[in-house]
Design a protein around this motif. Structure first.
Motif, PDB file in Angstrom:
ATOM      1  N   MET A 175       8.501  -6.042   0.238  1.00  0.00           N
ATOM      2  CA  MET A 175       8.407  -4.691   0.794  1.00  0.00           C
ATOM      3  C   MET A 175       9.763  -3.993   0.842  1.00  0.00           C
ATOM      4  O   MET A 175       9.834  -2.759   0.836  1.00  0.00           O
ATOM      5  CB  MET A 175       7.796  -4.738   2.196  1.00  0.00           C
ATOM      6  CG  MET A 175       6.377  -5.288   2.263  1.00  0.00           C
ATOM      7  SD  MET A 175       5.182  -4.365   1.264  1.00  0.00           S
ATOM      8  CE  MET A 175       5.102  -2.816   2.163  1.00  0.00           C
ATOM      9  N   GLN A 176      10.841  -4.766   0.875  1.00  0.00           N
ATOM     10  CA  GLN A 176      12.172  -4.158   0.946  1.00  0.00           C
ATOM     11  C   GLN A 176      12.514  -3.336  -0.292  1.00  0.00           C
ATOM     12  O   GLN A 176      13.367  -2.445  -0.225  1.00  0.00           O
ATOM     13  CB  GLN A 176      13.231  -5.242   1.158  1.00  0.00           C
ATOM     14  CG  GLN A 176      13.250  -5.825   2.559  1.00  0.00           C
ATOM     15  CD  GLN A 176      14.309  -6.896   2.723  1.00  0.00           C
ATOM     16  OE1 GLN A 176      14.563  -7.689   1.808  1.00  0.00           O
ATOM     17  NE2 GLN A 176      14.937  -6.943   3.888  1.00  0.00           N
ATOM     18  N   GLN A 177      11.843  -3.607  -1.409  1.00  0.00           N
ATOM     19  CA  GLN A 177      12.157  -2.879  -2.642  1.00  0.00           C
ATOM     20  C   GLN A 177      11.859  -1.385  -2.522  1.00  0.00           C
ATOM     21  O   GLN A 177      12.378  -0.587  -3.306  1.00  0.00           O
ATOM     22  CB  GLN A 177      11.360  -3.459  -3.815  1.00  0.00           C
ATOM     23  CG  GLN A 177       9.862  -3.213  -3.730  1.00  0.00           C
ATOM     24  CD  GLN A 177       9.087  -3.813  -4.885  1.00  0.00           C
ATOM     25  OE1 GLN A 177       9.198  -3.343  -6.014  1.00  0.00           O
ATOM     26  NE2 GLN A 177       8.321  -4.862  -4.601  1.00  0.00           N
ATOM     27  N   PHE A 178      11.061  -0.994  -1.531  1.00  0.00           N
ATOM     28  CA  PHE A 178      10.682   0.410  -1.409  1.00  0.00           C
ATOM     29  C   PHE A 178      11.674   1.218  -0.568  1.00  0.00           C
ATOM     30  O   PHE A 178      11.504   2.427  -0.398  1.00  0.00           O
ATOM     31  CB  PHE A 178       9.268   0.514  -0.841  1.00  0.00           C
ATOM     32  CG  PHE A 178       8.254  -0.212  -1.683  1.00  0.00           C
ATOM     33  CD1 PHE A 178       7.963   0.223  -2.969  1.00  0.00           C
ATOM     34  CD2 PHE A 178       7.624  -1.358  -1.212  1.00  0.00           C
ATOM     35  CE1 PHE A 178       7.047  -0.460  -3.760  1.00  0.00           C
ATOM     36  CE2 PHE A 178       6.710  -2.046  -1.990  1.00  0.00           C
ATOM     37  CZ  PHE A 178       6.421  -1.601  -3.277  1.00  0.00           C
ATOM     38  N   ASN A 179      12.691   0.543  -0.035  1.00  0.00           N
ATOM     39  CA  ASN A 179      13.806   1.215   0.648  1.00  0.00           C
ATOM     40  C   ASN A 179      13.350   2.093   1.814  1.00  0.00           C
ATOM     41  O   ASN A 179      13.889   3.181   2.037  1.00  0.00           O
ATOM     42  CB  ASN A 179      14.619   2.054  -0.350  1.00  0.00           C
ATOM     43  CG  ASN A 179      15.252   1.198  -1.430  1.00  0.00           C
ATOM     44  OD1 ASN A 179      15.831   0.151  -1.150  1.00  0.00           O
ATOM     45  ND2 ASN A 179      15.116   1.629  -2.673  1.00  0.00           N
ATOM     46  N   ARG A 180      12.365   1.613   2.521  1.00  0.00           N
ATOM     47  CA  ARG A 180      11.865   2.334   3.690  1.00  0.00           C
ATOM     48  C   ARG A 180      11.696   1.357   4.850  1.00  0.00           C
ATOM     49  O   ARG A 180      11.571   0.152   4.633  1.00  0.00           O
ATOM     50  CB  ARG A 180      10.523   3.011   3.378  1.00  0.00           C
ATOM     51  CG  ARG A 180      10.671   4.185   2.425  1.00  0.00           C
ATOM     52  CD  ARG A 180       9.352   4.818   2.039  1.00  0.00           C
ATOM     53  NE  ARG A 180       9.616   5.979   1.188  1.00  0.00           N
ATOM     54  CZ  ARG A 180       9.824   7.208   1.634  1.00  0.00           C
ATOM     55  NH1 ARG A 180       9.752   7.451   2.936  1.00  0.00           N
ATOM     56  NH2 ARG A 180      10.091   8.200   0.802  1.00  0.00           N
ATOM     57  N   PRO A 181      11.694   1.863   6.075  1.00  0.00           N
ATOM     58  CA  PRO A 181      11.411   0.975   7.203  1.00  0.00           C
ATOM     59  C   PRO A 181      10.071   0.274   7.008  1.00  0.00           C
ATOM     60  O   PRO A 181       9.141   0.822   6.411  1.00  0.00           O
ATOM     61  CB  PRO A 181      11.380   1.928   8.402  1.00  0.00           C
ATOM     62  CG  PRO A 181      12.197   3.101   7.977  1.00  0.00           C
ATOM     63  CD  PRO A 181      11.963   3.246   6.508  1.00  0.00           C
ATOM     64  N   ILE A 182       9.986  -0.937   7.533  1.00  0.00           N
ATOM     65  CA  ILE A 182       8.814  -1.789   7.325  1.00  0.00           C
ATOM     66  C   ILE A 182       8.206  -2.146   8.675  1.00  0.00           C
ATOM     67  O   ILE A 182       8.918  -2.495   9.626  1.00  0.00           O
ATOM     68  CB  ILE A 182       9.207  -3.081   6.588  1.00  0.00           C
ATOM     69  CG1 ILE A 182       9.862  -2.763   5.236  1.00  0.00           C
ATOM     70  CG2 ILE A 182       7.994  -3.982   6.390  1.00  0.00           C
ATOM     71  CD1 ILE A 182      10.532  -3.970   4.595  1.00  0.00           C
ATOM     72  N   ILE A 183       6.884  -2.074   8.736  1.00  0.00           N
ATOM     73  CA  ILE A 183       6.152  -2.575   9.901  1.00  0.00           C
ATOM     74  C   ILE A 183       5.083  -3.538   9.398  1.00  0.00           C
ATOM     75  O   ILE A 183       4.277  -3.177   8.535  1.00  0.00           O
ATOM     76  CB  ILE A 183       5.484  -1.446  10.703  1.00  0.00           C
ATOM     77  CG1 ILE A 183       6.511  -0.394  11.134  1.00  0.00           C
ATOM     78  CG2 ILE A 183       4.776  -2.020  11.939  1.00  0.00           C
ATOM     79  CD1 ILE A 183       5.883   0.819  11.821  1.00  0.00           C
ATOM     80  N   CYS A 184       5.090  -4.756   9.913  1.00  0.00           N
ATOM     81  CA  CYS A 184       3.973  -5.667   9.671  1.00  0.00           C
ATOM     82  C   CYS A 184       2.907  -5.323  10.698  1.00  0.00           C
ATOM     83  O   CYS A 184       3.090  -5.557  11.894  1.00  0.00           O
ATOM     84  CB  CYS A 184       4.408  -7.122   9.816  1.00  0.00           C
ATOM     85  SG  CYS A 184       3.018  -8.276   9.692  1.00  0.00           S
ATOM     86  N   THR A 185       1.797  -4.751  10.241  1.00  0.00           N
ATOM     87  CA  THR A 185       0.776  -4.274  11.176  1.00  0.00           C
ATOM     88  C   THR A 185      -0.355  -5.280  11.402  1.00  0.00           C
ATOM     89  O   THR A 185      -1.270  -4.995  12.176  1.00  0.00           O
ATOM     90  CB  THR A 185       0.194  -2.927  10.717  1.00  0.00           C
ATOM     91  OG1 THR A 185      -0.142  -2.995   9.331  1.00  0.00           O
ATOM     92  CG2 THR A 185       1.211  -1.815  10.926  1.00  0.00           C
ATOM     93  N   GLU A 186      -0.291  -6.432  10.734  1.00  0.00           N
ATOM     94  CA  GLU A 186      -1.190  -7.542  11.068  1.00  0.00           C
ATOM     95  C   GLU A 186      -0.547  -8.859  10.666  1.00  0.00           C
ATOM     96  O   GLU A 186      -0.061  -9.003   9.539  1.00  0.00           O
ATOM     97  CB  GLU A 186      -2.552  -7.418  10.364  1.00  0.00           C
ATOM     98  CG  GLU A 186      -3.473  -6.364  10.941  1.00  0.00           C
ATOM     99  CD  GLU A 186      -4.873  -6.412  10.340  1.00  0.00           C
ATOM    100  OE1 GLU A 186      -5.307  -7.502   9.905  1.00  0.00           O
ATOM    101  OE2 GLU A 186      -5.529  -5.354  10.309  1.00  0.00           O
ATOM    102  N   TYR A 187      -0.549  -9.806  11.592  1.00  0.00           N
ATOM    103  CA  TYR A 187      -0.166 -11.196  11.344  1.00  0.00           C
ATOM    104  C   TYR A 187      -0.692 -12.006  12.521  1.00  0.00           C
ATOM    105  O   TYR A 187      -1.334 -11.475  13.419  1.00  0.00           O
ATOM    106  CB  TYR A 187       1.362 -11.338  11.213  1.00  0.00           C
ATOM    107  CG  TYR A 187       2.090 -11.320  12.545  1.00  0.00           C
ATOM    108  CD1 TYR A 187       2.550 -12.495  13.134  1.00  0.00           C
ATOM    109  CD2 TYR A 187       2.292 -10.126  13.237  1.00  0.00           C
ATOM    110  CE1 TYR A 187       3.192 -12.474  14.366  1.00  0.00           C
ATOM    111  CE2 TYR A 187       2.935 -10.099  14.458  1.00  0.00           C
ATOM    112  CZ  TYR A 187       3.382 -11.271  15.023  1.00  0.00           C
ATOM    113  OH  TYR A 187       4.006 -11.247  16.238  1.00  0.00           O
ATOM    114  N   MET A 188      -0.437 -13.298  12.541  1.00  0.00           N
ATOM    115  CA  MET A 188      -0.748 -14.204  13.642  1.00  0.00           C
ATOM    116  C   MET A 188      -2.179 -14.727  13.574  1.00  0.00           C
ATOM    117  O   MET A 188      -3.118 -14.156  14.104  1.00  0.00           O
ATOM    118  CB  MET A 188      -0.491 -13.560  15.007  1.00  0.00           C
ATOM    119  CG  MET A 188       0.009 -14.558  16.058  1.00  0.00           C
ATOM    120  SD  MET A 188      -1.206 -15.769  16.642  1.00  0.00           S
ATOM    121  CE  MET A 188      -2.247 -14.736  17.681  1.00  0.00           C
TER     122      MET A 188
END
Length: 484
Positions: free
Chosen positions: A260-273
């Motif tokens: 996801m870092q390749q898109f050069n924007r802030p990242i939010i993981c909106t589902e895990y666990m």
């Protein structure tokens, strides 16, 4: 045929105007201005789906207030909350009134929700009105899609969806209480080829509708099976901040973060666990913190959604026994955490809310401290700490002792002594009692000269404001320190 085409064009004018997608710099500026984004997907424990949460007859602000208080107790700063187009369409004014009530409660608890507009998961044929009861032993058995496949395939219903998006997003477009807009949850999760074709037409329009009302909050839609393909690229190329879902073990999760870092924007993981898949708070939250990405897990308080059951419960319902380990959820229905150690990790990584975060060497990773000035005896003080998912204060090094001493001296002038967790055992030694672990002998102590005394009634220990420790009777009321 011409009149029908004219009617459709009259009903559904796709031409929209509004702001552009944020630049990378705008997205970064927004992200840096936020308190660290951490929270859960949230639905009231008495609701089986989004309609049951938001319809007038079953909307429960009292329960929302209580359960968001649990989120506040962990230092959570957001909740991902699913709305539904049918809850809006049957009663737009009432729906927005209930949403306003929700936002007021969120604000009271220091929570800025990420509001989810549409969803492609589970029951494809939602109906307003009384909702079905959940099936025994099956997760999310009452959950419904929004808008569902009928509205997805029927373009004459798209103007209704446009009204819903523009009215809801537009009403709160400049509202600082809203973190952002998650426009479509897992858009192509369960669609066939015909439905995906319709989705590829509708999804970009949903982004356009939302942008047309000039929201000051970011728009996003989380990818969940990689970043290749038409639908994921629509999601990514239209999102102000990018988001993703991942229920894999830590190494794969970290790999997705790097993707996801390749898109050069802030990242939010909106589902895990999903504990039995190797995705947990203890393993994944530190990775999220390391890469400075927002972290929102699935499931909060166990209830009618039955998120404690795993995905395979749809094929093999848990009707005769319970899973050995809960799949999702943070809290039991009685408000106690499913795992105290998880609650402590969440609080620590949320920055030790309303207390001290010590960076010094610690015992068992306990680095957060909260002091309390209501005098209690040692037993009651320990019980009060346990209610905040903490231990009666544990201090593991000289540097940590200095941090705690400075914290209490600077902030709690009314107290000269504070109970800590050290106590005398039956053999005359001193130990730390730790929830979730065996009793640990103390390697570090800082006794005041002449202490500990040989008084057999003085088995508990207090921290003095000069940083020294003394023993005293456990029944004496004192201020106290909790650690986690």
């Amino acid at each position: 045929m011409v009149p029908l085409i004219f009617l459709f064009l009259t009903l559904f004018n796709y031409e929209v105007y509004g702001r552009e997608r944020w630049t990378e710099a705008q997205a970064s500026t927004w992200f840096q201005s936020q308190t660290y984004i951490m929270g859960s997907q949230y639905i009231t424990s008495d609701a089986g789906n989004q309609l049951e949460m938001f319809q007038n007859d079953t909307f429960n602000p009292t329960l929302i207030d209580y359960e968001l208080g649990l989120a506040e107790s962990l230092g959570m700063t957001t909740m991902r909350i699913f709305l539904h187009d049918l809850a809006y369409s049957q009663d737009p004014t009432g729906f927005k009134s209930r949403l306003e009530t929700l936002l007021q409660i969120c604000s009271k608890h220091g929570i800025k929700p990420l509001l989810t507009i549409f969803d492609s998961c589970w029951n494809a044929f939602p109906k307003a009105g009384k909702q079905p009861e959940p099936r025994t032993g099956v997760m999310l058995s009452a959950w419904v899609q929004s808008p569902g496949v009928i509205a997805l395939l029927d373009q004459t219903q798209w103007p209704r969806l446009q009204t819903y998006v523009k009215d809801v997003v537009g009403t709160y477009a400049n509202d600082a209480r809203v973190l952002g807009w998650d426009l479509w949850n897992e858009p192509d999760n369960s669609y066939n080829a015909t439905q995906v074709t319709a989705l590829e037409q509708l999804l970009p329009q949903v982004f356009d509708w939302a942008r047309s009302v000039d929201p000051t909050q970011p728009l996003t839609s989380g990818v969940f099976h990689g970043v290749t393909g038409a639908v994921p690229m629509i999601q990514i190329n239209n999102s102000d901040v990018v988001s993703f879902h991942n229920y894999d073990p830590a190494s794969n999760f970290e790999g997705m973060v790097k993707t996801m870092q390749q898109f050069n924007r802030p990242i939010i993981c909106t589902e895990y666990m999903a504990r039995t898949r190797g995705s947990s708070f203890i393993t994944h939250l530190p990775i999220g913190k390391q890469y400075n990405i927002g972290m929102i897990n699935w499931g909060f308080v166990n209830g009618k959604t039955q998120n404690n059951y795993p995905w395979d419960s749809w094929q093999n319902p848990y009707t005769t026994y319970q899973p050995y380990l809960w799949f999702h959820e943070v809290f039991r229905n009685d408000g106690t955490p499913y795992m105290v150690e998880e609650a402590q990790v969440i609080k620590r990584l949320n920055g030790c809310p309303k207390g001290l975060k010590s960076t010094a060497a610690s015992l068992k990773g306990l680095t957060c401290y909260n002091a309390y000035t209501t005098p209690l005896n040692s037993t009651d003080a320990a019980a009060a700490c346990a209610k905040t998912y903490a231990n009666l204060g544990i201090i593991g090094s000289a540097a940590q002792n200095a941090d705690v001493m400075n914290y209490v001296s600077a902030n709690f002038s009314s107290c000269d002594k504070f109970y800590i967790g050290l106590y005398q055992d039956a053999y005359g030694g001193y130990d730390w009692p730790m929830s979730g672990w065996t009793y640990d002998n103390s390697a570090y102590v800082n006794w005041k000269t002449g202490y500990p005394t040989n008084d057999t009634t003085a088995k508990c220990v207090v921290l003095n404001k000069d940083g020294t420790w003394t023993n005293q009777a456990c029944s004496t009321p004192q201020c106290y320190i909790c650690s986690y």
